[in-house]
Motif scaffolding. Structure first.
Motif, PDB file in Angstrom:
ATOM      1  N   LEU A 219       0.932  -0.869  -0.011  1.00  0.00           N
ATOM      2  CA  LEU A 219      -0.658  -0.051   0.520  1.00  0.00           C
ATOM      3  C   LEU A 219       1.372   1.515  -0.245  1.00  0.00           C
ATOM      4  CD1 LEU A 219      -3.274  -1.565   2.691  1.00  0.00           C
ATOM      5  CD2 LEU A 219      -2.136  -1.108   0.056  1.00  0.00           C
ATOM      6  N   THR A 220       1.485   0.779   0.798  1.00  0.00           N
ATOM      7  CA  THR A 220       3.030   2.295   0.138  1.00  0.00           C
ATOM      8  C   THR A 220       3.535   2.938  -0.879  1.00  0.00           C
ATOM      9  OG1 THR A 220       3.656   1.532   2.734  1.00  0.00           O
ATOM     10  CG2 THR A 220       5.192   3.008   1.906  1.00  0.00           C
ATOM     11  N   MET A 221       3.592   1.687  -1.568  1.00  0.00           N
ATOM     12  CA  MET A 221       4.351   1.547  -2.661  1.00  0.00           C
ATOM     13  C   MET A 221       3.504   1.658  -3.800  1.00  0.00           C
ATOM     14  SD  MET A 221       6.674  -1.715  -3.060  1.00  0.00           S
ATOM     15  CE  MET A 221       7.140  -2.742  -2.267  1.00  0.00           C
ATOM     16  N   VAL A 222       2.317   1.721  -3.551  1.00  0.00           N
ATOM     17  CA  VAL A 222       1.055   2.465  -4.141  1.00  0.00           C
ATOM     18  C   VAL A 222       1.018   3.729  -4.251  1.00  0.00           C
ATOM     19  CG1 VAL A 222      -1.252   2.555  -4.699  1.00  0.00           C
ATOM     20  CG2 VAL A 222      -0.482   0.488  -4.780  1.00  0.00           C
ATOM     21  N   ALA A 223       0.732   4.524  -2.730  1.00  0.00           N
ATOM     22  CA  ALA A 223       0.832   5.430  -2.169  1.00  0.00           C
ATOM     23  C   ALA A 223       1.863   6.155  -3.006  1.00  0.00           C
ATOM     24  CB  ALA A 223       1.033   5.766  -0.973  1.00  0.00           C
ATOM     25  N   ASP A 224       3.427   6.009  -3.263  1.00  0.00           N
ATOM     26  CA  ASP A 224       4.438   6.082  -3.114  1.00  0.00           C
ATOM     27  C   ASP A 224       4.300   6.957  -5.313  1.00  0.00           C
ATOM     28  OD1 ASP A 224       6.093   6.124  -1.659  1.00  0.00           O
ATOM     29  OD2 ASP A 224       7.310   4.065  -1.635  1.00  0.00           O
ATOM     30  N   ASN A 225       3.796   5.705  -5.683  1.00  0.00           N
ATOM     31  CA  ASN A 225       3.313   5.961  -6.604  1.00  0.00           C
ATOM     32  C   ASN A 225       2.067   6.899  -7.139  1.00  0.00           C
ATOM     33  OD1 ASN A 225       5.163   4.812  -8.168  1.00  0.00           O
ATOM     34  ND2 ASN A 225       4.215   2.883  -7.581  1.00  0.00           N
ATOM     35  N   GLY A 226       1.879   7.866  -6.597  1.00  0.00           N
ATOM     36  CA  GLY A 226       0.178   8.511  -6.733  1.00  0.00           C
ATOM     37  C   GLY A 226      -0.807   8.085  -7.175  1.00  0.00           C
ATOM     38  N   GLY A 227      -1.089   6.422  -6.281  1.00  0.00           N
ATOM     39  CA  GLY A 227      -2.174   5.847  -6.446  1.00  0.00           C
ATOM     40  C   GLY A 227      -3.323   6.171  -5.219  1.00  0.00           C
ATOM     41  N   LYS A 228      -3.877   6.360  -5.211  1.00  0.00           N
ATOM     42  CA  LYS A 228      -5.421   6.293  -3.719  1.00  0.00           C
ATOM     43  C   LYS A 228      -5.144   4.598  -2.975  1.00  0.00           C
ATOM     44  CE  LYS A 228      -9.214   8.279  -3.873  1.00  0.00           C
ATOM     45  NZ  LYS A 228     -10.747   8.718  -3.937  1.00  0.00           N
ATOM     46  N   ILE A 229      -5.079   4.946  -1.851  1.00  0.00           N
ATOM     47  CA  ILE A 229      -5.853   3.635  -1.359  1.00  0.00           C
ATOM     48  C   ILE A 229      -7.130   3.817  -0.659  1.00  0.00           C
ATOM     49  CG2 ILE A 229      -4.633   2.883   0.997  1.00  0.00           C
ATOM     50  CD1 ILE A 229      -2.539   3.571   0.339  1.00  0.00           C
ATOM     51  N   TRP A 230      -7.435   5.081  -0.476  1.00  0.00           N
ATOM     52  CA  TRP A 230      -8.924   4.896   0.380  1.00  0.00           C
ATOM     53  C   TRP A 230     -10.054   6.198  -0.612  1.00  0.00           C
ATOM     54  CZ3 TRP A 230      -9.178   2.037   4.122  1.00  0.00           C
ATOM     55  CH2 TRP A 230      -8.388   1.836   5.274  1.00  0.00           C
ATOM     56  N   ALA A 231     -11.317   5.944  -0.175  1.00  0.00           N
ATOM     57  CA  ALA A 231     -11.904   6.462  -1.151  1.00  0.00           C
ATOM     58  C   ALA A 231     -12.859   8.156  -0.370  1.00  0.00           C
ATOM     59  CB  ALA A 231     -12.971   5.617  -0.990  1.00  0.00           C
ATOM     60  N   SER A 232     -12.406   8.203   0.691  1.00  0.00           N
ATOM     61  CA  SER A 232     -12.250   9.218   0.925  1.00  0.00           C
ATOM     62  C   SER A 232     -11.266   9.459   2.898  1.00  0.00           C
ATOM     63  CB  SER A 232     -13.385   9.380   1.959  1.00  0.00           C
ATOM     64  OG  SER A 232     -13.955   8.445   2.623  1.00  0.00           O
TER      65      SER A 232
END
Length: 443
Positions: A219-232
Motif C-alpha cells: 500500500l505504501t508503494m502504491v501511495a509512492d506512485n500516486g495511487g489512492k488507497i482510500w475512497a475518502s
C-alpha cells in the motif's frame, strides 16, 4: 495522501499544528509522581503487574531495565513484569478469570476489541487531569499522526502511544553492491529494480531482493506512485482499484518472474540475507538488529531510506504497540498504572527504547533526544523519515482493517506467483477488502 483521524480528547486538537519547534517540557516525572502519593500514603506501596509485549531477546532485557528504573525512582509503586503478549484470547481469559494484569501492550486491533468489551480504562480523565499532559507536552511528546492514530473511540482515549515501527527502509549488502558496480543505494523504485537485476547477474545463487510480501508495504508503494488507497478521508472504504496500484503490482511481479526478487515467508528473508547471497531487503526499522545478527559480521550492512515512487514522494508506513490500563484492580492501582504508563511513554524513556529496538521516536522531544545516537549510528537513522510522510492504520476501524489486510494478502501472493494478473488481483483486493471493512465478511 492526507491522513485524517478523530482526536480522542479536546486538548489534543492542538496536535494538528504541532511541529518540531515546540518547546520540550521536562516536568512529567514530577507530575506523574504526584498521582499515587495519596494512595501510597494510606496503603503503602501500590503493587501493579505489567504484561510486557516483548518477551525475549534484547527488547525483553531493555524493558526489564526500564521497569527497574521506574521502581527505583517511584518508591510508592512497584511494577512486576510478566513477559506475555497482550493478544485477544489470553487477555480475555485473564479478565474472565479475574487475574488480569493492570497494564498491557496491545496492538491497535486488539485494543479496539478490548475497548468494545469494556476491558480498558478510559484515559481521558487522566490525560486532561492535573497529572496528565499540558497542551505543550502533548505537542512535544507525540506527533499528530501518532496520537490521533490511537483514537480508537472518538471522544475517549484508551491507549497511549509507546512505539512506532517504520515499515519502509532498505537494508543492503554493501559488498554485493560494490561487486555489482552500484555506487549508492536506490533513490527510486525504478532504480531499486535496476539494482536488483545487476546484483542477480552476479551469479545463479545470488538474488537482488528477498521479500516477505506485506500489504502495508505494498500500500505504501502504491501511495509512492500516486495511487489512492482510500475512497475518502474517513478511511472506511478502499479505492485501490486504480492504474497506479496495477503498475506497482506489475513491477513487483516482474521482479519475481525474472528471479531478481525471491519471495520468503515470515522472517526467513533475514536468514537468506545472512548467507551473503541477497543484495537488499525491503525492511522495517525494527528488523535492523535481527538482520545484523543474522549476518554476523560476514559483510558490511548498510541502510537507506525507502525509495520514492513516480509521485516523487516516499511514504513510510508506521505502527506499533501501545500502553493500556485494564479495568481491574483498585482505584489506587489504576492511578499507579497511569503513573507508570505516562512515565514509560515520556520522551526520555521512548528514546532509550528506540536506541535498543530501532523503533521510531513518537514525538519531537524523543527525536531531539535521539539526535546524538543517530549521529553516531547513521544506518539506524535511515528509517526515521519526516512524520509528514507517515501512513498509519485507520484507528476507528482497526479490527476490520486487519482482517481485510489478511484477505487481501492472498490476492497479492497470487499475483506475485503468476496465478492472477495484476489487474485481477488489484480488483479482487479492493473487493474483498471492502467486504471486510463493511462487515459483510468477518474473520
Amino acid at each position: 495522501m492526507r491522513r485524517v483521524f478523530a482526536v480522542g480528547i479536546a486538548s489534543a486538537v492542538v496536535l494538528a499544528g504541532a511541529g518540531i519547534g515546540v518547546a520540550l517540557e521536562r516536568t512529567h516525572a514530577q507530575q506523574a509522581q504526584g498521582v499515587t502519593s495519596a494512595a501510597a500514603s494510606t496503603s503503602g506501596v501500590v503493587q501493579i503487574t505489567f504484561w510486557n509485549g516483548h518477551p525475549s531477546g534484547a527488547l525483553k532485557k531493555e524493558m526489564h531495565a526500564l521497569v527497574d528504573e521506574f521502581n527505583a525512582t517511584h518508591p510508592n509503586i512497584h511494577v512486576t513484569v510478566i513477559d506475555k503478549y497482550a493478544q485477544i484470547q489470553p487477555v480475555t481469559a485473564a479478565m474472565t478469570a479475574g487475574d488480569a494484569p493492570n497494564v498491557i501492550m496491545p496492538h491497535l486491533d486488539a485494543a479496539q476489541q478490548f475497548a468494545a468489551d469494556g476491558y480498558l480504562v478510559n484515559l481521558t480523565p487522566y490525560i486532561d487531569g492535573p497529572h496528565g499532559f499540558t497542551k505543550a507536552q502533548l505537542a512535544s511528546f507525540f506527533y499528530p499522526s501518532v496520537w490521533n492514530g490511537r483514537a480508537i473511540d472518538p471522544g475517549k482515549q484508551y491507549i497511549l502511544p509507546f512505539e512506532e515501527n517504520g515499515h519502509m527502509v532498505i537494508f543492503y549488502n554493501a559488498s554485493l553492491f560494490q561487486k555489482a558496480g552500484i555506487a549508492s543505494p536506490p533513490k527510486t523504485w525504478q532504480q531499486l529494480g535496476d539494482d536488483a537485476r545487476r546484483i542477480t547477474a552476479l551469479g545463479k545463487n545470488i538474488h537482488g531482493i528477498a521479500w516477505t510480501p506485506s500489504m502495508e508495504q505494498f500500500l505504501t508503494m502504491v501511495a509512492d506512485n500516486g495511487g489512492k488507497i482510500w475512497a475518502s478521508n474517513s478511511e472506511t472504504r478502499f479505492a485501490l482499484n486504480n492504474p497506479q496500484a496495477v503498475s506497482t503490482l506489475s513491477f513487483l511481479r516482474d521482479l519475481v518472474a525474472k528471479g531478481d526478487m525471491i519471495l520468503t515467508q515470515n522472517y526467513d528473508y533475514q536468514l537468506d540475507f545472512g548467507t551473503g547471497n541477497i543484495g537488499l531487503l525491503i525492511e522495517s526499522s525494527a528488523g535492523w538488529t535481527y538482520d545484523v545478527q543474522s549476518v554476523g559480521g560476514k559483510f558490511p550492512v548498510k541502510a537507506s531510506p525507502a525509495p520514492a515512487g513516480t509521485s516523487g514522494r516516499a511514504y513510510n508506513y508506521v505502527d506499533g504497540d501501545s500502553l493500556a490500563i485494564l479495568n481491574t484492580g483498585t482505584k489506587a492501582q489504576q492511578d499507579a498504572a497511569w503513573t507508570f504508563i505516562r512515565w514509560l511513554a515520556s520522551p526520555e524513556q521512548n528514546a532509550k527504547w528506540d536506541e535498543v529496538a530501532n523503533y521510531l521516536p513518537i514525538g519531537p522531544a524523543a527525536a531531539q533526544d535521539l539526535k546524538p545516537f543517530y549521529a553516531s549510528h547513521p544506518d539506524q537513522a535511515q528509517a526515521f523519515t519526516s512524520p509528514s510522510t507517515w501512513l498509519t492504520d485507520p484507528a476507528a476501524n482497526a479490527t476490520q482493517y486487519y482482517a481485510a489486510l489478511t484477505a487481501m494478502q492472498t490476492e497479492l501472493l497470487k499475483a506475485l506467483n503468476g496465478q492472477e494478473t495484476p489487474q485481477q488481483a488489484v480488483a479482487n483486493m479492493n473487493q474483498v477488502g471492502n467486504e471486510y471493512l463493511s462487515g459483510q465478511r468477518r474473520s
